[in-house]
Design a protein around this motif. Structure first.
Motif, PDB file in Angstrom:
ATOM      1  N   ARG A 136      66.626  54.087 -41.441  1.00 24.66           N
ATOM      2  CA  ARG A 136      66.355  53.345 -42.672  1.00 24.66           C
ATOM      3  C   ARG A 136      67.638  52.733 -43.217  1.00 24.66           C
ATOM      4  NH1 ARG A 136      62.856  56.874 -44.738  1.00 24.66           N
ATOM      5  NH2 ARG A 136      64.402  58.029 -45.906  1.00 24.66           N
ATOM      6  N   ALA A 137      68.739  53.452 -43.096  1.00 22.49           N
ATOM      7  CA  ALA A 137      70.028  52.920 -43.554  1.00 22.49           C
ATOM      8  C   ALA A 137      70.416  51.683 -42.744  1.00 22.49           C
ATOM      9  CB  ALA A 137      71.106  53.994 -43.433  1.00 22.49           C
ATOM     10  N   LEU A 138      70.152  51.724 -41.454  1.00 18.53           N
ATOM     11  CA  LEU A 138      70.458  50.574 -40.596  1.00 18.53           C
ATOM     12  C   LEU A 138      69.621  49.359 -40.991  1.00 18.53           C
ATOM     13  CD1 LEU A 138      71.897  49.452 -38.064  1.00 18.53           C
ATOM     14  CD2 LEU A 138      69.980  50.319 -36.718  1.00 18.53           C
ATOM     15  N   VAL A 139      68.346  49.579 -41.247  1.00 18.57           N
ATOM     16  CA  VAL A 139      67.457  48.478 -41.625  1.00 18.57           C
ATOM     17  C   VAL A 139      67.828  47.935 -43.003  1.00 18.57           C
ATOM     18  CG1 VAL A 139      65.065  47.868 -42.162  1.00 18.57           C
ATOM     19  CG2 VAL A 139      65.575  49.266 -40.149  1.00 18.57           C
ATOM     20  N   ALA A 140      68.169  48.820 -43.933  1.00 22.23           N
ATOM     21  CA  ALA A 140      68.566  48.379 -45.271  1.00 22.23           C
ATOM     22  C   ALA A 140      69.810  47.497 -45.206  1.00 22.23           C
ATOM     23  CB  ALA A 140      68.817  49.590 -46.169  1.00 22.23           C
ATOM     24  N   GLU A 141      70.757  47.867 -44.364  1.00 17.95           N
ATOM     25  CA  GLU A 141      71.973  47.071 -44.211  1.00 17.95           C
ATOM     26  C   GLU A 141      71.654  45.699 -43.626  1.00 17.95           C
ATOM     27  OE1 GLU A 141      75.646  45.772 -44.606  1.00 17.95           O
ATOM     28  OE2 GLU A 141      74.877  47.670 -45.410  1.00 17.95           O
ATOM     29  N   ALA A 142      70.711  45.673 -42.668  1.00 16.09           N
ATOM     30  CA  ALA A 142      70.309  44.391 -42.081  1.00 16.09           C
ATOM     31  C   ALA A 142      69.646  43.507 -43.124  1.00 16.09           C
ATOM     32  CB  ALA A 142      69.346  44.636 -40.918  1.00 16.09           C
ATOM     33  N   LEU A 143      68.894  44.106 -44.013  1.00 17.49           N
ATOM     34  CA  LEU A 143      68.228  43.347 -45.073  1.00 17.49           C
ATOM     35  C   LEU A 143      69.256  42.713 -46.002  1.00 17.49           C
ATOM     36  CD1 LEU A 143      65.205  42.895 -45.771  1.00 17.49           C
ATOM     37  CD2 LEU A 143      65.411  44.775 -47.405  1.00 17.49           C
ATOM     38  N   ARG A 144      70.306  43.453 -46.295  1.00 19.38           N
ATOM     39  CA  ARG A 144      71.356  42.940 -47.176  1.00 19.38           C
ATOM     40  C   ARG A 144      72.216  41.879 -46.487  1.00 19.38           C
ATOM     41  NH1 ARG A 144      75.217  46.938 -49.874  1.00 19.38           N
ATOM     42  NH2 ARG A 144      75.490  45.135 -51.229  1.00 19.38           N
ATOM     43  N   ALA A 145      72.304  41.967 -45.157  1.00 18.69           N
ATOM     44  CA  ALA A 145      73.183  41.063 -44.409  1.00 18.69           C
ATOM     45  C   ALA A 145      72.532  39.735 -44.048  1.00 18.69           C
ATOM     46  CB  ALA A 145      73.653  41.765 -43.129  1.00 18.69           C
ATOM     47  N   ARG A 146      71.262  39.537 -44.432  1.00 18.16           N
ATOM     48  CA  ARG A 146      70.593  38.271 -44.134  1.00 18.16           C
ATOM     49  C   ARG A 146      71.351  37.105 -44.778  1.00 18.16           C
ATOM     50  NH1 ARG A 146      65.453  38.308 -46.892  1.00 18.16           N
ATOM     51  NH2 ARG A 146      64.830  36.538 -45.627  1.00 18.16           N
ATOM     52  N   PRO A 147      71.385  35.958 -44.112  1.00 18.81           N
ATOM     53  CA  PRO A 147      72.064  34.792 -44.680  1.00 18.81           C
ATOM     54  C   PRO A 147      71.505  34.453 -46.070  1.00 18.81           C
ATOM     55  CG  PRO A 147      71.492  34.401 -42.393  1.00 18.81           C
ATOM     56  CD  PRO A 147      70.813  35.684 -42.785  1.00 18.81           C
TER      57      PRO A 147
END
Length: 207
Positions: A136-147
């Protein structure tokens, strides 16, 4: 370098994946028939015709054989989140990707058997929660890193936690129905119930 040499790493990876899948299948059958706690790594390795040492080349622990390639799946989910349209609201981005993956990993009766096994074992339930927190932490970081994303860590964590709760609730209801319920419909309903009222792209934006 020849074409065969270039293809070799890919062939080796596919072979490794096939062995992991076979080990997971054999382990699930043994765990189901004998009980998870009663079945040893040696039992699984023997059924697969390999040594205990060889087993650990494919799975670091006995628990990990139950959960398959969760880490790889999470990495691919993160990649797909990063590739979604920049102006898509974060909740819709997250749930669209998760719903698509839910369809892909659905495995009918075998998944039902696996869920029952996890529910019956405190050890496996604890391991599942640990893995889910990491993923979940990995997915949350990906969500924040979206352009163009302007999500703070709190909001990203909250959204991914809510999505995980929806997945869990849909899974439990599907399990209660003995696999007869429409799991995709349950998940769609759960996501809709939890969708933020303000689903604008800047939800949770930092100042």
């Amino acid at each position: 370098m020849s074409g065969d040499e270039e293809a070799a790493p890919g062939l080796r990876e596919r072979a490794r994946h096939a062995v992991r899948a076979e080990l997971a299948r054999l382990a699930l059958d043994l765990f189901t028939s004998r009980g998870y706690e009663e079945t040893t790594v040696e039992d699984v390795a023997r059924a697969a015709g390999m040594s205990k040492r060889s087993f650990f080349r494919y799975f670091p622990t006995k628990e990990d054989v139950v959960f398959g390639d969760l880490e790889l799946m999470a990495a691919r989910i993160a990649e797909e989140i990063a590739g979604r349209p920049a102006d898509e609201p974060p909740w819709r981005c997250l749930t669209a990707v998760l719903a698509d993956w839910q369809d892909r990993i659905h495995a009918g009766q075998r998944e039902l058997t696996g869920l029952r096994l996890i529910e019956s074992s405190p050890t496996l339930r604890a391991r599942l929660h640990q893995k889910r927190d990491e993923l979940r932490a990995l997915v949350a970081e990906a969500l924040r890193a979206r352009p163009g994303a302007r999500l703070d860590a709190f909001t990203a964590d909250l959204l991914t936690g809510a999505a995980a709760a929806a997945l869990d609730a849909a899974g439990r209801e599907w399990l209660r129905s003995e696999g007869r319920a429409d799991r995709a419909a349950l998940l769609t309903r759960a996501f809709a119930l939890l969708e933020p009222r303000d689903a604008a792209p800047d939800v949770g934006a930092t100042a």
